[in-house]
Write a protein that holds these residues in place. Sequence first.
Motif, PDB file in Angstrom:
ATOM      1  N   PRO A 158     -22.571  98.266 102.525  1.00 17.81           N
ATOM      2  CA  PRO A 158     -22.543  99.388 103.547  1.00 17.81           C
ATOM      3  C   PRO A 158     -22.343 100.665 102.748  1.00 17.81           C
ATOM      4  O   PRO A 158     -22.868 101.797 103.302  1.00 17.81           O
ATOM      5  CB  PRO A 158     -21.409  98.827 104.513  1.00 17.81           C
ATOM      6  N   PHE A 159     -21.309 100.873 101.741  1.00 14.30           N
ATOM      7  CA  PHE A 159     -21.130 102.128 101.107  1.00 14.30           C
ATOM      8  C   PHE A 159     -22.333 102.452 100.463  1.00 14.30           C
ATOM      9  O   PHE A 159     -22.690 103.856 100.350  1.00 14.30           O
ATOM     10  CB  PHE A 159     -19.718 101.988 100.197  1.00 14.30           C
ATOM     11  N   ILE A 160     -23.061 101.629  99.636  1.00 16.33           N
ATOM     12  CA  ILE A 160     -24.463 102.061  98.900  1.00 16.33           C
ATOM     13  C   ILE A 160     -25.321 102.340  99.938  1.00 16.33           C
ATOM     14  O   ILE A 160     -26.077 103.535  99.965  1.00 16.33           O
ATOM     15  CB  ILE A 160     -24.715 100.513  98.269  1.00 16.33           C
ATOM     16  N   THR A 161     -25.755 101.561 101.206  1.00 16.21           N
ATOM     17  CA  THR A 161     -26.472 102.265 101.965  1.00 16.21           C
ATOM     18  C   THR A 161     -26.203 103.340 102.611  1.00 16.21           C
ATOM     19  O   THR A 161     -27.155 104.213 102.954  1.00 16.21           O
ATOM     20  CB  THR A 161     -26.946 100.954 103.079  1.00 16.21           C
ATOM     21  N   GLN A 162     -24.975 103.586 103.120  1.00 17.91           N
ATOM     22  CA  GLN A 162     -24.723 105.130 103.494  1.00 17.91           C
ATOM     23  C   GLN A 162     -24.926 106.108 102.627  1.00 17.91           C
ATOM     24  O   GLN A 162     -25.288 107.268 103.074  1.00 17.91           O
ATOM     25  CB  GLN A 162     -23.159 104.824 104.288  1.00 17.91           C
ATOM     26  N   GLY A 207     -27.320 109.088 102.744  1.00 21.59           N
ATOM     27  CA  GLY A 207     -26.805 110.593 103.035  1.00 21.59           C
ATOM     28  C   GLY A 207     -25.535 110.866 103.826  1.00 21.59           C
ATOM     29  O   GLY A 207     -25.097 111.969 104.129  1.00 21.59           O
ATOM     30  N   LYS A 208     -25.049 109.696 104.437  1.00 16.56           N
ATOM     31  CA  LYS A 208     -23.806 109.717 104.933  1.00 16.56           C
ATOM     32  C   LYS A 208     -22.665 109.965 104.169  1.00 16.56           C
ATOM     33  O   LYS A 208     -21.768 110.513 104.600  1.00 16.56           O
ATOM     34  CB  LYS A 208     -23.741 108.535 105.946  1.00 16.56           C
ATOM     35  N   ARG A 209     -22.763 109.358 103.031  1.00 20.21           N
ATOM     36  CA  ARG A 209     -21.656 109.503 101.914  1.00 20.21           C
ATOM     37  C   ARG A 209     -22.330 110.117 100.836  1.00 20.21           C
ATOM     38  O   ARG A 209     -23.546 110.029 100.595  1.00 20.21           O
ATOM     39  CB  ARG A 209     -21.135 108.118 101.596  1.00 20.21           C
ATOM     40  N   GLU A 210     -21.260 110.942 100.068  1.00 27.71           N
ATOM     41  CA  GLU A 210     -21.891 111.898  98.945  1.00 27.71           C
ATOM     42  C   GLU A 210     -22.196 111.079  97.576  1.00 27.71           C
ATOM     43  O   GLU A 210     -23.287 111.029  97.313  1.00 27.71           O
ATOM     44  CB  GLU A 210     -20.867 112.974  98.531  1.00 27.71           C
ATOM     45  N   VAL A 212     -35.222  97.838  94.390  1.00 35.92           N
ATOM     46  CA  VAL A 212     -36.016  97.174  95.520  1.00 35.92           C
ATOM     47  C   VAL A 212     -36.305  98.149  96.519  1.00 35.92           C
ATOM     48  O   VAL A 212     -37.351  98.124  97.172  1.00 35.92           O
ATOM     49  CB  VAL A 212     -34.979  96.057  96.293  1.00 35.92           C
ATOM     50  N   THR A 213     -35.602  99.507  96.545  1.00 36.61           N
ATOM     51  CA  THR A 213     -35.577 100.333  97.514  1.00 36.61           C
ATOM     52  C   THR A 213     -36.391 101.520  97.018  1.00 36.61           C
ATOM     53  O   THR A 213     -36.967 102.193  97.836  1.00 36.61           O
ATOM     54  CB  THR A 213     -34.354 100.868  98.330  1.00 36.61           C
ATOM     55  N   GLY A 214     -36.337 101.779  95.746  1.00 31.26           N
ATOM     56  CA  GLY A 214     -37.031 102.853  95.372  1.00 31.26           C
ATOM     57  C   GLY A 214     -35.874 104.126  95.610  1.00 31.26           C
ATOM     58  O   GLY A 214     -36.531 105.327  95.016  1.00 31.26           O
ATOM     59  N   GLU A 215     -34.912 104.018  95.899  1.00 26.59           N
ATOM     60  CA  GLU A 215     -33.814 105.093  96.326  1.00 26.59           C
ATOM     61  C   GLU A 215     -32.980 104.957  94.858  1.00 26.59           C
ATOM     62  O   GLU A 215     -32.599 104.009  94.328  1.00 26.59           O
ATOM     63  CB  GLU A 215     -32.966 104.738  97.341  1.00 26.59           C
ATOM     64  N   LYS A 216     -32.662 106.655  94.591  1.00 24.63           N
ATOM     65  CA  LYS A 216     -31.547 106.612  93.513  1.00 24.63           C
ATOM     66  C   LYS A 216     -30.609 106.861  94.279  1.00 24.63           C
ATOM     67  O   LYS A 216     -30.084 107.560  94.970  1.00 24.63           O
ATOM     68  CB  LYS A 216     -32.175 107.960  92.387  1.00 24.63           C
ATOM     69  N   ALA A 245     -29.924 104.655 111.599  1.00 24.48           N
ATOM     70  CA  ALA A 245     -30.116 106.126 111.727  1.00 24.48           C
ATOM     71  C   ALA A 245     -31.206 106.684 112.688  1.00 24.48           C
ATOM     72  O   ALA A 245     -30.973 107.857 113.211  1.00 24.48           O
ATOM     73  CB  ALA A 245     -30.454 106.571 110.204  1.00 24.48           C
ATOM     74  N   GLN A 246     -32.174 106.017 113.186  1.00 21.04           N
ATOM     75  CA  GLN A 246     -33.093 106.228 114.131  1.00 21.04           C
ATOM     76  C   GLN A 246     -32.460 105.913 115.524  1.00 21.04           C
ATOM     77  O   GLN A 246     -32.862 106.462 116.475  1.00 21.04           O
ATOM     78  CB  GLN A 246     -34.457 105.693 113.913  1.00 21.04           C
ATOM     79  N   ASN A 247     -31.762 104.684 115.527  1.00 24.77           N
ATOM     80  CA  ASN A 247     -31.565 104.173 116.852  1.00 24.77           C
ATOM     81  C   ASN A 247     -29.858 103.885 116.906  1.00 24.77           C
ATOM     82  O   ASN A 247     -29.370 102.820 116.714  1.00 24.77           O
ATOM     83  CB  ASN A 247     -32.051 102.705 116.984  1.00 24.77           C
TER      84      ASN A 247
END
Length: 341
Positions: free
Chosen positions: A203-207, A211-214, A282-286, A336-338
């Motif tokens: 959860p820390f990774i996804t947050q 952008g919820k965590r720096e 997997v997500t393409g997010e850095k 984030a949307q719901n």
Amino acid sequence: MSKILVTGGLGYIGSHTVVELINAGFEPVIVDDLSNSQPKILDQITKITGKRPVFHELDLSDENAVKNLATAEPDIAGVIHFAAFKAVGESVQQPLKYYRNNIYSLINLLESYYGKPINFVFSSSCTVYGQPDVLPVTEQAPIKPAQSPYGNTKQIAEEILFDTIAAGSSYKVIALRYFNPVGAHETALIGELPIGVPQNLVPFITQTAIGKREKLTVFGDDYNTKDGSCVRDYIHVVDLAKAHVAALHLMKKNEFKGYDVFNIGTGNGNTVLEIIKAFEEVTGEKLNYTIGPRRAGDVEQVWGNVSKAEEKLHWKAELGIDAMMSSAWAWEKYIAQNPVQ
Ligand code: UD1
């Protein structure tokens, strides 16, 4: 249809297990005090399964409330007992809160249903092994002194259950020692909902990614592991949920007597840095992360030998790290949307 009482059934592992129970033809009855869960999860379970389980809002550490529950729900075939506090650090600060909640709730349940032929699944943890001497760790490994009051509640609860069975009660009990549950349901309608700053890695990774965590801090890169970061056996929460259904099926058999305990993991260890890399691929997010000091109380490495569960429960984890990361990310984007809180 067998009724199964699911305590903590609106929580992270509990909600996924309620879905798998419905898929397997059981009738879950949820008990939750909403201390670390949201009532809207009941709607989400209903969206996934088309069925709305009965829900009792109550605190299981309240003896009278549990007695009333046993009167209201007398004909249950099983209990899956998730309801417990689980923050390791908080348990060090507030031990009595942990002992009261995690131990009283178990005793109240066992006393209120005493004498009934109930199959009882208990949520235990690989934390009972501490840092094992031999890896992968088997169920026969010695139980090490607990590193935290939280860990101690799991050890004490296993002993309470063992002694209750040894005294010849009508219960059958399986304790499942979970490794590290991560990921979310494939529909992205349920998943982990940490309150406040997440203590756990995924959860820390996804947050952080949303952008919820720096930034994420990796707790130590100087351990004696392949890349210096800690090793854990991460297991998809849906695979873990299915292990509870398998435990109920095993206890239904006449030849199963008494008490047994199973490791529930994948049998593979991954480092923190490998998990970050898998998430990015997997997500393409850095992911913005930095290396920090070790976290007090962390074990260096632990992963499970899961052959006993394969042989006796006829259960095996099927989903890999990629599915764990992609589903956790889909869930983070969904909430984030719901918002469900
Ligand atoms: C701990 C408990 C486990 C419990 C679980 C529930 C122990 C040994 N384990 O698991 O029994 O069920 O919590 O909360 O007590 N990490 C980072 N940065 C972060 C967060 C975590 O690097 O911001 C690292 C940790 O150092 C660890 C790994 O990620 O190596 C997993 O940590 P976490 O998700 O907190 O789980 P455990 O500590 O393994």
